[in-house]
Design a protein around this motif. Sequence first.
Motif, PDB file in Angstrom:
ATOM      1  N   GLN A   2     -18.636  67.868  28.419  1.00 65.00           N
ATOM      2  CA  GLN A   2     -19.282  67.040  29.593  1.00 65.00           C
ATOM      3  C   GLN A   2     -20.341  66.336  29.352  1.00 65.00           C
ATOM      4  O   GLN A   2     -21.353  66.937  28.538  1.00 65.00           O
ATOM      5  CB  GLN A   2     -19.384  68.037  30.763  1.00 65.00           C
ATOM      6  N   LYS A   3     -20.855  65.303  30.019  1.00 62.40           N
ATOM      7  CA  LYS A   3     -22.083  64.585  30.130  1.00 62.40           C
ATOM      8  C   LYS A   3     -23.032  64.896  31.034  1.00 62.40           C
ATOM      9  O   LYS A   3     -22.469  64.696  32.277  1.00 62.40           O
ATOM     10  CB  LYS A   3     -21.936  63.043  29.668  1.00 62.40           C
ATOM     11  N   ILE A   4     -24.255  65.127  30.958  1.00 62.41           N
ATOM     12  CA  ILE A   4     -25.389  65.002  31.970  1.00 62.41           C
ATOM     13  C   ILE A   4     -26.160  64.082  31.665  1.00 62.41           C
ATOM     14  O   ILE A   4     -26.525  63.456  30.505  1.00 62.41           O
ATOM     15  CB  ILE A   4     -26.007  66.509  31.875  1.00 62.41           C
ATOM     16  N   ILE A  36     -28.211  63.023  28.303  1.00 67.79           N
ATOM     17  CA  ILE A  36     -28.923  61.770  27.982  1.00 67.79           C
ATOM     18  C   ILE A  36     -29.927  61.557  28.936  1.00 67.79           C
ATOM     19  O   ILE A  36     -29.831  61.891  30.263  1.00 67.79           O
ATOM     20  CB  ILE A  36     -27.997  60.522  27.773  1.00 67.79           C
ATOM     21  N   ILE A  37     -30.806  60.759  28.530  1.00 68.06           N
ATOM     22  CA  ILE A  37     -32.060  60.533  29.671  1.00 68.06           C
ATOM     23  C   ILE A  37     -32.057  58.836  29.564  1.00 68.06           C
ATOM     24  O   ILE A  37     -32.260  58.266  28.819  1.00 68.06           O
ATOM     25  CB  ILE A  37     -33.513  60.800  29.215  1.00 68.06           C
ATOM     26  N   LEU A  38     -31.864  58.396  31.099  1.00 62.96           N
ATOM     27  CA  LEU A  38     -31.902  57.344  31.386  1.00 62.96           C
ATOM     28  C   LEU A  38     -33.247  56.944  32.048  1.00 62.96           C
ATOM     29  O   LEU A  38     -33.624  57.568  32.704  1.00 62.96           O
ATOM     30  CB  LEU A  38     -30.788  56.744  32.337  1.00 62.96           C
ATOM     31  N   MET A  73     -25.924  52.412  35.445  1.00 65.01           N
ATOM     32  CA  MET A  73     -25.121  53.282  36.162  1.00 65.01           C
ATOM     33  C   MET A  73     -23.755  52.615  36.811  1.00 65.01           C
ATOM     34  O   MET A  73     -22.674  53.562  36.740  1.00 65.01           O
ATOM     35  CB  MET A  73     -25.767  53.834  37.657  1.00 65.01           C
ATOM     36  N   ILE A  74     -23.879  51.425  37.128  1.00 65.00           N
ATOM     37  CA  ILE A  74     -22.518  50.732  37.548  1.00 65.00           C
ATOM     38  C   ILE A  74     -21.485  50.632  36.351  1.00 65.00           C
ATOM     39  O   ILE A  74     -20.415  51.110  36.452  1.00 65.00           O
ATOM     40  CB  ILE A  74     -22.722  49.213  37.991  1.00 65.00           C
ATOM     41  N   LEU A  75     -21.765  50.660  35.202  1.00 61.59           N
ATOM     42  CA  LEU A  75     -21.268  50.822  34.042  1.00 61.59           C
ATOM     43  C   LEU A  75     -20.582  51.904  33.430  1.00 61.59           C
ATOM     44  O   LEU A  75     -19.747  52.116  32.902  1.00 61.59           O
ATOM     45  CB  LEU A  75     -21.698  49.712  32.838  1.00 61.59           C
ATOM     46  N   ASN A  76     -21.592  52.871  33.829  1.00 59.41           N
ATOM     47  CA  ASN A  76     -21.272  54.403  32.913  1.00 59.41           C
ATOM     48  C   ASN A  76     -21.068  55.487  33.856  1.00 59.41           C
ATOM     49  O   ASN A  76     -20.854  56.509  33.213  1.00 59.41           O
ATOM     50  CB  ASN A  76     -22.412  54.446  32.069  1.00 59.41           C
ATOM     51  N   SER A  77     -21.398  55.488  35.112  1.00 55.57           N
ATOM     52  CA  SER A  77     -21.517  56.625  35.901  1.00 55.57           C
ATOM     53  C   SER A  77     -20.002  57.402  35.750  1.00 55.57           C
ATOM     54  O   SER A  77     -20.036  58.574  36.052  1.00 55.57           O
ATOM     55  CB  SER A  77     -21.571  56.135  37.491  1.00 55.57           C
ATOM     56  N   LYS A  78     -18.917  56.532  35.609  1.00 51.34           N
ATOM     57  CA  LYS A  78     -17.579  57.385  35.815  1.00 51.34           C
ATOM     58  C   LYS A  78     -17.524  58.425  34.581  1.00 51.34           C
ATOM     59  O   LYS A  78     -16.851  59.546  34.403  1.00 51.34           O
ATOM     60  CB  LYS A  78     -16.533  56.564  35.735  1.00 51.34           C
ATOM     61  N   LYS A  79     -18.541  58.047  33.405  1.00 50.16           N
ATOM     62  CA  LYS A  79     -18.364  58.948  32.299  1.00 50.16           C
ATOM     63  C   LYS A  79     -19.399  60.044  32.299  1.00 50.16           C
ATOM     64  O   LYS A  79     -19.384  60.833  31.530  1.00 50.16           O
ATOM     65  CB  LYS A  79     -18.717  57.957  30.867  1.00 50.16           C
ATOM     66  N   ILE A  80     -20.016  60.061  33.276  1.00 48.13           N
ATOM     67  CA  ILE A  80     -21.193  61.145  33.449  1.00 48.13           C
ATOM     68  C   ILE A  80     -20.749  61.982  34.481  1.00 48.13           C
ATOM     69  O   ILE A  80     -20.338  61.729  35.788  1.00 48.13           O
ATOM     70  CB  ILE A  80     -22.574  60.560  33.871  1.00 48.13           C
ATOM     71  N   ASP A  81     -20.636  63.319  34.010  1.00 47.20           N
ATOM     72  CA  ASP A  81     -19.986  64.413  34.935  1.00 47.20           C
ATOM     73  C   ASP A  81     -21.109  64.922  35.700  1.00 47.20           C
ATOM     74  O   ASP A  81     -20.779  65.331  37.035  1.00 47.20           O
ATOM     75  CB  ASP A  81     -19.570  65.542  34.083  1.00 47.20           C
ATOM     76  N   ARG A  82     -22.270  65.029  35.596  1.00 43.17           N
ATOM     77  CA  ARG A  82     -23.419  65.457  36.164  1.00 43.17           C
ATOM     78  C   ARG A  82     -24.593  64.809  36.310  1.00 43.17           C
ATOM     79  O   ARG A  82     -24.893  64.374  35.314  1.00 43.17           O
ATOM     80  CB  ARG A  82     -23.729  67.093  35.811  1.00 43.17           C
ATOM     81  N   LEU A  83     -25.371  64.513  37.279  1.00 38.87           N
ATOM     82  CA  LEU A  83     -26.386  63.629  37.525  1.00 38.87           C
ATOM     83  C   LEU A  83     -27.692  64.548  37.765  1.00 38.87           C
ATOM     84  O   LEU A  83     -27.882  65.378  38.808  1.00 38.87           O
ATOM     85  CB  LEU A  83     -26.195  62.410  38.214  1.00 38.87           C
ATOM     86  N   ILE A  84     -28.829  64.339  37.013  1.00 35.46           N
ATOM     87  CA  ILE A  84     -30.141  65.146  37.473  1.00 35.46           C
ATOM     88  C   ILE A  84     -31.185  64.084  38.083  1.00 35.46           C
ATOM     89  O   ILE A  84     -31.264  63.298  37.119  1.00 35.46           O
ATOM     90  CB  ILE A  84     -30.497  66.113  36.324  1.00 35.46           C
ATOM     91  N   ALA A  96     -28.626  58.256  43.782  1.00 35.67           N
ATOM     92  CA  ALA A  96     -27.935  59.686  43.948  1.00 35.67           C
ATOM     93  C   ALA A  96     -26.536  59.095  44.763  1.00 35.67           C
ATOM     94  O   ALA A  96     -25.405  59.247  44.656  1.00 35.67           O
ATOM     95  CB  ALA A  96     -28.399  60.780  44.847  1.00 35.67           C
ATOM     96  N   ASN A  97     -26.890  58.085  45.708  1.00 31.87           N
ATOM     97  CA  ASN A  97     -25.778  57.618  46.696  1.00 31.87           C
ATOM     98  C   ASN A  97     -24.806  56.529  45.856  1.00 31.87           C
ATOM     99  O   ASN A  97     -23.884  56.652  46.124  1.00 31.87           O
ATOM    100  CB  ASN A  97     -26.192  56.749  47.927  1.00 31.87           C
ATOM    101  N   LEU A  98     -25.516  55.702  45.218  1.00 34.91           N
ATOM    102  CA  LEU A  98     -24.608  55.051  44.091  1.00 34.91           C
ATOM    103  C   LEU A  98     -23.907  55.686  43.487  1.00 34.91           C
ATOM    104  O   LEU A  98     -22.624  55.406  43.224  1.00 34.91           O
ATOM    105  CB  LEU A  98     -25.746  54.001  43.402  1.00 34.91           C
ATOM    106  N   TYR A  99     -24.479  56.679  42.635  1.00 42.55           N
ATOM    107  CA  TYR A  99     -23.619  57.441  41.641  1.00 42.55           C
ATOM    108  C   TYR A  99     -22.518  58.091  42.416  1.00 42.55           C
ATOM    109  O   TYR A  99     -21.363  58.108  41.841  1.00 42.55           O
ATOM    110  CB  TYR A  99     -24.557  58.587  41.215  1.00 42.55           C
ATOM    111  N   LYS A 100     -22.475  58.730  43.631  1.00 41.94           N
ATOM    112  CA  LYS A 100     -21.513  59.392  44.350  1.00 41.94           C
ATOM    113  C   LYS A 100     -20.520  58.400  44.745  1.00 41.94           C
ATOM    114  O   LYS A 100     -19.216  58.695  44.700  1.00 41.94           O
ATOM    115  CB  LYS A 100     -21.861  59.909  45.536  1.00 41.94           C
ATOM    116  N   ILE A 101     -20.954  57.013  45.002  1.00 41.29           N
ATOM    117  CA  ILE A 101     -19.735  56.077  45.284  1.00 41.29           C
ATOM    118  C   ILE A 101     -19.098  55.886  44.129  1.00 41.29           C
ATOM    119  O   ILE A 101     -17.858  55.527  44.003  1.00 41.29           O
ATOM    120  CB  ILE A 101     -20.526  54.844  45.700  1.00 41.29           C
ATOM    121  N   LEU A 102     -19.538  55.838  42.855  1.00 41.27           N
ATOM    122  CA  LEU A 102     -18.925  55.313  41.505  1.00 41.27           C
ATOM    123  C   LEU A 102     -18.111  56.514  41.144  1.00 41.27           C
ATOM    124  O   LEU A 102     -17.117  56.216  40.281  1.00 41.27           O
ATOM    125  CB  LEU A 102     -19.998  54.817  40.625  1.00 41.27           C
TER     126      LEU A 102
END
Length: 381
Positions: A2-4, A36-38, A73-84, A96-102
């Motif tokens: 899993q990816k964070i 990963i750190i964005l 985020m738009i291109l990669n959020s589905k590959k990210i299991d957890r967001l900090i 956070a809201n965008l991530y939850k939509i994606l």
Amino acid sequence: MQKIMLIFDNIEQVHLGKDVFLVPYYIAKEFNKELIILTGKNRTGVSEYRGIKIIEKRSKLPLFKEMGIYFYMILNSKKIDRLILFHLGIKPSLKANLYKILNPNGKIYVKLDLNLEGLIKSQKYKFNNIKEKIYYQIIKKFLKNVDLFSSETKEIYSKIFENGLYGIKIKEKIEYLPNGFDDVLLEKLNMKINAFEIKEKIMITVGRIGAYEKNTEMLLEALNGIDLKNWKILIIGPFDEKFKNKFKNFLSKNEEKIESVLLIGNISDKKKLYEYYNKSKVFILTSRWEGSALVYPEALRFGNYILTTDVGGAKDITNDSEIGKIIAVDDINALRKEIKKIVEEKINLEIKYNKSLKLSDEHFLWSNIIKNSKKVKSIFN
């Protein structure tokens, strides 16, 4: 695996030794996740640190500085299991809201890093005009979307648990997670904590010297008229010309302290900094306010007696004054009185030293903080 992903808009070299990096690092380490750190601006000078990739997505559009982050985020959020995320406000809310939509199945952890003043402000927010009402709807969605919030102090945690944020209850989502010490780094540096009898008669203060909120001038004023005997006071951290002049003025009025009160300056090398903690017996903090000072767990780890103003985290790090002393903000006379007690050996620092090490081991090491949190485990395991 899993990816964070940690999103932090502008990351600098100093952040690599702070909670910004250490919280996700220890979470990834404990639960065996890829991290990963964005960031929009990578000012660290490195693209990888301690095995963690730092991805910079800088926008060239001056009015949309964070567009690079949002596109990623738009291109990669589905590959990210957890967001900090860090902090409370509109920017982390939008992310956070965008991530939850994606990625509706992804989970979000937010480290609030909130002081009492910021919390009170959030409770008093009125949301009267249209702009504020839109802000409220974004925040409301944010509070719903986030799976876990953490607070650095017991005081802030209790207030959020009871009253929520912006009037919205989140007691099932809030956790007390104090700032800790980087025990993995200490092991890599091959450093051992000095026994009390090896320590020297040194008191140190560490921070942004001369910054208004750090109030280092309070220490200089408190030292007027004190016979330090064979004790030394070391002032460590970056300082400007204004404070340098104040320090020179202090020495001109206290010539007997030229050898005992020293302005060391900035120490970016962690090992050298830790060596100062390791040989000192006392740590002094004079701040006017703090969320939860990151120097606290450093001082505690090396068994320093902590003499501090009553700011965020002071009660936690001293175990309600059991192993340290808390004085009122700006109370110069109280600080002078406590320094005299130390110099005159009216405080048994050795007993405090042993209790400090025990408290650090049990509650203020990052590895133990993450390992012992049931709510963190429920999100990341």
